[in-house]
Design an enzyme around this catalytic site. Sequence first.
Site, PDB file in Angstrom:
ATOM      1  N   CYS A   2       0.837  -1.183   0.000  1.00  0.00           N
ATOM      2  CA  CYS A   2       0.000   0.000   0.000  1.00  0.00           C
ATOM      3  C   CYS A   2       0.887   1.253   0.000  1.00  0.00           C
ATOM      4  O   CYS A   2       2.016   1.208   0.465  1.00  0.00           O
ATOM      5  CB  CYS A   2      -0.926   0.069   1.201  1.00  0.00           C
ATOM      6  SG  CYS A   2      -2.016  -1.340   1.371  1.00  0.00           S
ATOM      7  N   ARG A  27       4.196  -0.443  -4.671  1.00  0.00           N
ATOM      8  CA  ARG A  27       3.937  -0.943  -3.321  1.00  0.00           C
ATOM      9  C   ARG A  27       2.581  -1.621  -3.213  1.00  0.00           C
ATOM     10  O   ARG A  27       2.269  -2.220  -2.180  1.00  0.00           O
ATOM     11  CB  ARG A  27       3.970   0.218  -2.335  1.00  0.00           C
ATOM     12  CG  ARG A  27       5.359   0.727  -2.134  1.00  0.00           C
ATOM     13  CD  ARG A  27       5.358   1.926  -1.245  1.00  0.00           C
ATOM     14  NE  ARG A  27       6.619   1.952  -0.556  1.00  0.00           N
ATOM     15  CZ  ARG A  27       6.780   1.643   0.715  1.00  0.00           C
ATOM     16  NH1 ARG A  27       5.769   1.301   1.449  1.00  0.00           N
ATOM     17  NH2 ARG A  27       7.969   1.671   1.253  1.00  0.00           N
ATOM     18  N   TRP A  75      -2.887  -2.683  -1.567  1.00  0.00           N
ATOM     19  CA  TRP A  75      -2.537  -4.101  -1.738  1.00  0.00           C
ATOM     20  C   TRP A  75      -3.410  -4.826  -0.728  1.00  0.00           C
ATOM     21  O   TRP A  75      -3.209  -4.702   0.478  1.00  0.00           O
ATOM     22  CB  TRP A  75      -1.044  -4.300  -1.438  1.00  0.00           C
ATOM     23  CG  TRP A  75      -0.550  -5.685  -1.686  1.00  0.00           C
ATOM     24  CD1 TRP A  75      -0.089  -6.188  -2.874  1.00  0.00           C
ATOM     25  CD2 TRP A  75      -0.414  -6.746  -0.732  1.00  0.00           C
ATOM     26  NE1 TRP A  75       0.297  -7.492  -2.718  1.00  0.00           N
ATOM     27  CE2 TRP A  75       0.114  -7.857  -1.417  1.00  0.00           C
ATOM     28  CE3 TRP A  75      -0.702  -6.868   0.621  1.00  0.00           C
ATOM     29  CZ2 TRP A  75       0.368  -9.074  -0.786  1.00  0.00           C
ATOM     30  CZ3 TRP A  75      -0.454  -8.086   1.248  1.00  0.00           C
ATOM     31  CH2 TRP A  75       0.083  -9.170   0.549  1.00  0.00           C
ATOM     32  N   ASN A 100      -2.162   2.279   5.985  1.00  0.00           N
ATOM     33  CA  ASN A 100      -1.315   1.119   5.666  1.00  0.00           C
ATOM     34  C   ASN A 100      -1.169   0.303   6.932  1.00  0.00           C
ATOM     35  O   ASN A 100      -1.016   0.870   8.018  1.00  0.00           O
ATOM     36  CB  ASN A 100       0.098   1.560   5.258  1.00  0.00           C
ATOM     37  CG  ASN A 100       0.142   2.132   3.855  1.00  0.00           C
ATOM     38  OD1 ASN A 100      -0.873   2.168   3.169  1.00  0.00           O
ATOM     39  ND2 ASN A 100       1.315   2.579   3.461  1.00  0.00           N
ATOM     40  N   GLY A 101      -1.138  -1.011   6.794  1.00  0.00           N
ATOM     41  CA  GLY A 101      -0.967  -1.874   7.976  1.00  0.00           C
ATOM     42  C   GLY A 101      -2.203  -2.723   8.200  1.00  0.00           C
ATOM     43  O   GLY A 101      -3.081  -2.799   7.327  1.00  0.00           O
ATOM     44  N   GLU A 483      17.698 -18.046  -5.795  1.00  0.00           N
ATOM     45  CA  GLU A 483      17.312 -16.697  -6.185  1.00  0.00           C
ATOM     46  C   GLU A 483      16.815 -16.688  -7.638  1.00  0.00           C
ATOM     47  O   GLU A 483      15.832 -16.027  -7.962  1.00  0.00           O
ATOM     48  CB  GLU A 483      18.510 -15.749  -5.988  1.00  0.00           C
ATOM     49  CG  GLU A 483      18.326 -14.334  -6.478  1.00  0.00           C
ATOM     50  CD  GLU A 483      17.139 -13.583  -5.865  1.00  0.00           C
ATOM     51  OE1 GLU A 483      16.537 -14.066  -4.893  1.00  0.00           O
ATOM     52  OE2 GLU A 483      16.800 -12.516  -6.420  1.00  0.00           O
ATOM     53  N   LYS A 487      13.096 -15.520  -8.828  1.00  0.00           N
ATOM     54  CA  LYS A 487      12.850 -14.493  -9.855  1.00  0.00           C
ATOM     55  C   LYS A 487      11.912 -15.032 -10.922  1.00  0.00           C
ATOM     56  O   LYS A 487      10.972 -14.368 -11.338  1.00  0.00           O
ATOM     57  CB  LYS A 487      14.164 -14.057 -10.540  1.00  0.00           C
ATOM     58  CG  LYS A 487      15.092 -13.180  -9.750  1.00  0.00           C
ATOM     59  CD  LYS A 487      14.656 -11.749  -9.583  1.00  0.00           C
ATOM     60  CE  LYS A 487      13.899 -11.575  -8.301  1.00  0.00           C
ATOM     61  NZ  LYS A 487      14.650 -11.297  -7.107  1.00  0.00           N
ATOM     62  N   GLU A 490       8.322 -15.472  -9.588  1.00  0.00           N
ATOM     63  CA  GLU A 490       7.722 -14.174  -9.269  1.00  0.00           C
ATOM     64  C   GLU A 490       7.191 -13.448 -10.498  1.00  0.00           C
ATOM     65  O   GLU A 490       6.087 -12.921 -10.481  1.00  0.00           O
ATOM     66  CB  GLU A 490       8.858 -13.287  -8.715  1.00  0.00           C
ATOM     67  CG  GLU A 490       8.670 -12.759  -7.361  1.00  0.00           C
ATOM     68  CD  GLU A 490       9.837 -11.868  -6.975  1.00  0.00           C
ATOM     69  OE1 GLU A 490       9.575 -10.840  -6.388  1.00  0.00           O
ATOM     70  OE2 GLU A 490      11.021 -12.194  -7.261  1.00  0.00           O
ATOM     71  N   HIS A 506      18.185 -37.636  -4.305  1.00  0.00           N
ATOM     72  CA  HIS A 506      17.393 -37.918  -3.102  1.00  0.00           C
ATOM     73  C   HIS A 506      15.923 -37.564  -3.301  1.00  0.00           C
ATOM     74  O   HIS A 506      15.188 -37.416  -2.340  1.00  0.00           O
ATOM     75  CB  HIS A 506      17.977 -37.159  -1.903  1.00  0.00           C
ATOM     76  CG  HIS A 506      19.396 -37.546  -1.629  1.00  0.00           C
ATOM     77  ND1 HIS A 506      19.753 -38.790  -1.163  1.00  0.00           N
ATOM     78  CD2 HIS A 506      20.553 -36.860  -1.803  1.00  0.00           C
ATOM     79  CE1 HIS A 506      21.068 -38.850  -1.051  1.00  0.00           C
ATOM     80  NE2 HIS A 506      21.582 -37.692  -1.437  1.00  0.00           N
ATOM     81  N   LYS A 605       5.996  -4.396  -3.284  1.00  0.00           N
ATOM     82  CA  LYS A 605       7.323  -4.085  -2.757  1.00  0.00           C
ATOM     83  C   LYS A 605       7.165  -3.698  -1.296  1.00  0.00           C
ATOM     84  O   LYS A 605       6.164  -3.089  -0.930  1.00  0.00           O
ATOM     85  CB  LYS A 605       7.867  -2.891  -3.556  1.00  0.00           C
ATOM     86  CG  LYS A 605       9.337  -2.659  -3.409  1.00  0.00           C
ATOM     87  CD  LYS A 605      10.086  -3.415  -4.457  1.00  0.00           C
ATOM     88  CE  LYS A 605      11.571  -3.183  -4.387  1.00  0.00           C
ATOM     89  NZ  LYS A 605      12.290  -4.310  -5.025  1.00  0.00           N
TER      90      LYS A 605
HETATM   91  C1  F6R Z   1      11.787 -10.758  -4.376  1.00  0.00           C
HETATM   92  C2  F6R Z   1      11.744  -9.725  -3.372  1.00  0.00           C
HETATM   93  C3  F6R Z   1      11.288 -10.115  -2.013  1.00  0.00           C
HETATM   94  C4  F6R Z   1      12.021  -9.286  -0.938  1.00  0.00           C
HETATM   95  C5  F6R Z   1      11.441  -9.595   0.450  1.00  0.00           C
HETATM   96  C6  F6R Z   1      12.184  -8.870   1.535  1.00  0.00           C
HETATM   97  O1  F6R Z   1      12.277 -10.289  -5.599  1.00  0.00           O
HETATM   98  O2  F6R Z   1      12.045  -8.588  -3.616  1.00  0.00           O
HETATM   99  O3  F6R Z   1      11.444 -11.473  -1.783  1.00  0.00           O
HETATM  100  O4  F6R Z   1      13.370  -9.589  -0.974  1.00  0.00           O
HETATM  101  O5  F6R Z   1      10.089  -9.220   0.475  1.00  0.00           O
HETATM  102  O6  F6R Z   1      12.171  -7.503   1.339  1.00  0.00           O
HETATM  103  P1  F6R Z   1      13.250  -6.551   1.989  1.00  0.00           P
HETATM  104  O7  F6R Z   1      14.559  -6.872   1.356  1.00  0.00           O
HETATM  105  O8  F6R Z   1      12.780  -5.163   1.676  1.00  0.00           O
HETATM  106  O9  F6R Z   1      13.241  -6.857   3.459  1.00  0.00           O
END
Ligand code: F6R
Length: 610
Positions: A2, A27, A75, A100-101, A483, A487, A490, A506, A605
Amino acid sequence: MCGIVGAVAQRDVADILVEGLKRLEYRGYDSSGVAIINSDKQLQRLRRVGKVQALADAIAQQPLSGGTGIAHTRWATHGVPSEANAHPHISSDNIAIVHNGIIENHEKLRTQLQALGYIFTSETDTEVIAHLVHHEMKSHANLLTAVQATVKQLEGAYGTVITDKNTPEKMIVARSGSPLVIGFGLGENFIASDMMALLPVTRKFAFLEEGDVAEITRHDVNIFDTHGTPVEREAKESEVSHDAGDKGEYRHYMLKETYEQPTAIRNTLDGRFLNNKLSIDSFGKNAQAIFKDIEHVQIIACGTSYHSGMVARYWLEALSGVSCNIEIASEFRYRKSFVPKNALIVTISQSGETADTLAALRLAKELGYSASLAICNVPGSSLVRESDLAFMTKAGAEIGVASTKAFTTQLVGLLMLTLAIGAQHGMTAEQESCIIKSLMTLPNKLEEVLALAGSIEDLAEDFADKHHSLFLGRGDQYPIAMEGALKLKEISYIHAEAYAAGELKHGPLALIDAEMPVIVVAPRNDLIEKLKSNIEEVRARGGLMYVFADVDAKFASDDTMKVINVPHCDDIIAPIVYTLPLQLLSYYVAIIKGTDVDQPRNLAKSVTVE
Ligand code: F6R
């Protein structure tokens, strides 16, 4: 999660609010809304489901005038994305709020307010705040004291902004568990959940602290702490550039940020070394004394940041002379764990506001960890302020939801942490200088890797009809495989799993067939022969592989394997180097799949709620 923007100004603020929302859209982007008080003290609200552009289009058709307004991009947590659930929420046509929250006691408050006659029009937890403020206004002299009385009744997390159409000269803001930053203008003032939203209108910011409530008018900002005592919060000029929120020549933020990595790493390395030695002050004033005394490092993080911590464990245990554990923050915070003697808690976070990581840090402090260090990209964020030490990555603003440059700069910070702790625990000057030399080659090396984009793009078509994929790596490349898988899932929505290649037999070998692409990261290191055997295991079962291999490792493409040659690099920096081809692969696959690269479905984000 949000985004909030608010303004009190002489001029009309609709455009400022919408521009702010666009800059915060990363966000949360399932719905948005705005409420503005006009010169006749009328409250006008517009809300739309979908992207902020839908709201901008609605405002273009139905212009909103007025100098005091609040806006929100959502969000969804409580209630589906819909116009009725979008913020701002209004009580009795007077009070408008954005939030937010999560208000954890919202059900109880809703029942109480319904008994008082309030009619709810949404499924959100937020709406209780609007009605509660309205109710408190009946027994309080003004909006500020009504909000102070309201927040005392809220359990959970909030960053909230409240206006009353009868007092358009002010807005009241309150923070607990969800960040808010005040932006100071000339004869106008602003509030936002992230300063990025306000960069077009001001450079001067002050962060609210936990429990703060503030009254903001055009000319004054009065801040009160949890006890209602007036407090000052230091205002600082931001160095973030105005166009940090622009895509420039790139089609997506993610691509721009992928290409920014050489520069982000140069910036992160800049000024950290003196006479071929790391300057330990990069971690904070007391870093040397703290690092000298520690015997154990406990790393805590979420998502991509967790993966950087996993790499760091390989580095720290191999080179720095201390033991290291890593745990996902949401697990750590809810289990009883053993606290080793003289242990340093290290949190890693791009945003510095991730709710689980912050809660884990607070718990660690209660548990008696000797000291805390945050590796973080956002100065002034909660994690940085609440830690004893901080290492700031200099990635610049990261807008794409899928983290790229924040991850690789975290790795650079963690390799420097290895040096810093190692220097206090017996690492030789020669070892240190070798690692520093490798680090210095990194930006140019990454530029060479980015030149592979064309050949990586050519592979993407193969993934267009695939539903599953497997990523393999060994040693410090195992977290890089994880990772890469994160990606891909996601942003392309292809199911991707990562395994340490030695684990194949395994269980996961059972999955291998021609429909399951297997992506392998293969630098030429001590484990390369072991990895080659794992590749043969896949080949023998009819698997189709995509191998990112050191140019000198002697892999050749054939019917079962496509090889992308990665320039040779020193072992120590290989996890960083091999990250980039996987970022590019997931990007190009997402393009072929036609997904929303920068704002993938269901994600946001900066996860400031649990
Ligand atoms: C994936 C991604 C998330 C963040 C996670 C932690 O591409 O960006 O997995 O890494 O939400 O976020 P931060 O780093 O802001 O604590």
